[in-house]
Design an enzyme around this catalytic site. Structure first.
Site, mmCIF file in Angstrom:
data_model
loop_
_atom_site.group_PDB
_atom_site.id
_atom_site.type_symbol
_atom_site.label_atom_id
_atom_site.label_comp_id
_atom_site.label_asym_id
_atom_site.label_seq_id
_atom_site.Cartn_x
_atom_site.Cartn_y
_atom_site.Cartn_z
ATOM 1 N N ARG A 186 0.843 -1.202 0.000
ATOM 2 C CA ARG A 186 0.000 0.000 0.000
ATOM 3 C C ARG A 186 0.877 1.251 0.000
ATOM 4 O O ARG A 186 0.571 2.222 -0.700
ATOM 5 C CB ARG A 186 -0.931 0.010 1.210
ATOM 6 N N CYS A 236 -1.113 6.542 8.880
ATOM 7 C CA CYS A 236 -1.434 5.232 8.305
ATOM 8 C C CYS A 236 -2.540 5.468 7.290
ATOM 9 O O CYS A 236 -2.514 6.458 6.582
ATOM 10 C CB CYS A 236 -1.838 4.252 9.409
#
Length: 308
Positions: free
Chosen positions: A209, A265
């Site tokens: 990611r 995040c």
């Protein structure tokens, strides 16, 4: 070089120590199990089996405020007043010792509640290392079903009848630092030469990611330019936090001497796991960029980077 440790309690507690404290009438235990793909699963797991006395904290309803703007991310922080009402519903005061746990690693969402309590000025909150899985593996007892004194809906019910501003006055919100958009813009202006940048952004998401190879949740893939990747799972070994000395060595290798880590995040949840690891390793509470990637990409004008 490692910075000075904080003055609060060590942020982790093991099963043996928690078991020894179960009879303490002042202790509050909070179950923060949550599944992003099934938001009702955590509460169902709490009903099915939990540590005796544990209240339930729902990531979406208790630890986030989804009435806030998209720029605040997928799990926006609750206001101090809203959080104070929730804590009052759990009978948690600034002086109450608290232990938080989730299924295992602390990432979903025990570390988030730990961070929120620290942000409110609470210094006696700890996360159960290894979570409920470690508790059961060590032969810890459990209870099931609903109970009047542990009702999962108690915090939400209290919100309608309690003056949150009055309760919040007992706390010290802002005790854990948050990174503003101005700080993030300053990072962008200096990230090309990290030796001269006071802040170093650390992304807690999985490497694929971070590199922008996949993005299952947000509309754009990649990372904040100049950020470094420290997946929260790297803090763990077999579901528990690595020894303090190992965490110190690994984080020291990632952060230049004197650097101020800014953590993010996907939505501001697993970044708290990196904050927990840093504090356990002796750093003061780092800055959290709470909107995280989901808040960053809500503005299409903001730059993104891909690759390492």
């Amino acid at each position: 070089m490692m910075m000075s440790p904080t003055t609060s309690v060590f942020p982790l507690i093991d099963v043996a120590e928690l078991r020894a404290q179960l009879g303490d009438p002042e202790l509050r235990i909070i179950d923060a199990r949550f599944d992003l793909m099934n938001p009702n699963a955590g509460r169902a797991a709490w009903v099915a089996a939990r540590i005796p006395g544990a209240r339930y904290a729902h990531l979406g309803e208790d630890l986030s405020d989804h009435s806030r703007a998209a720029s605040e991310g997928r799990h926006p922080l609750p206001s101090a007043e809203r959080l104070a009402r929730t804590l009052a519903g759990w009978d948690v005061t600034p002086a109450t010792p608290v232990v938080v746990y989730d299924a295992s690693s602390g990432a979903m969402a025990a570390a988030r509640l730990w961070w929120l309590l620290r942000w409110m000025g609470h210094g006696k909150v700890r996360v159960l290392d290894g979570g409920f899985a470690a508790w059961l593996a060590a032969g810890g007892s459990s209870v099931s079903g609903e109970a009047a004194d542990e009702a999962a809906d108690a915090p939400r019910a209290s919100r309608s009848v309690t003056d949150g501003a009055s309760i919040a006055s007992n706390w010290r919100p802002g005790s854990a630092p948050l990174a503003s958009f101005e700080i993030m813009d300053a990072h962008l202006n200096t990230h090309s030469d990290t030796r001269n940048s006071p802040q170093v952004c650390i992304d807690a998401r999985a490497p694929e990611r971070f590199r922008g190879e996949i993005e299952p949740l947000d509309p754009r893939a990649g990372h904040i330019p100049g950020a470094r990747n420290r997946p929260f799972a790297d803090n763990l070994f077999e579901g528990r936090f690595k020894p303090v000395a190992q965490l110190q060595a690994e984080w020291s290798a990632l952060l230049p001497e004197g650097a101020e880590p800014v953590l993010y995040c996907g939505s501001g949840v697993t970044a708290c796991h990196n904050a927990l690891a840093l504090v356990a390793a002796g750093w003061p509470m780092p800055m959290l960029y709470a909107p995280s990637w989901s808040g960053w990409v809500s503005d299409t004008r903001r730059p993104i980077a891909t690759g390492e």
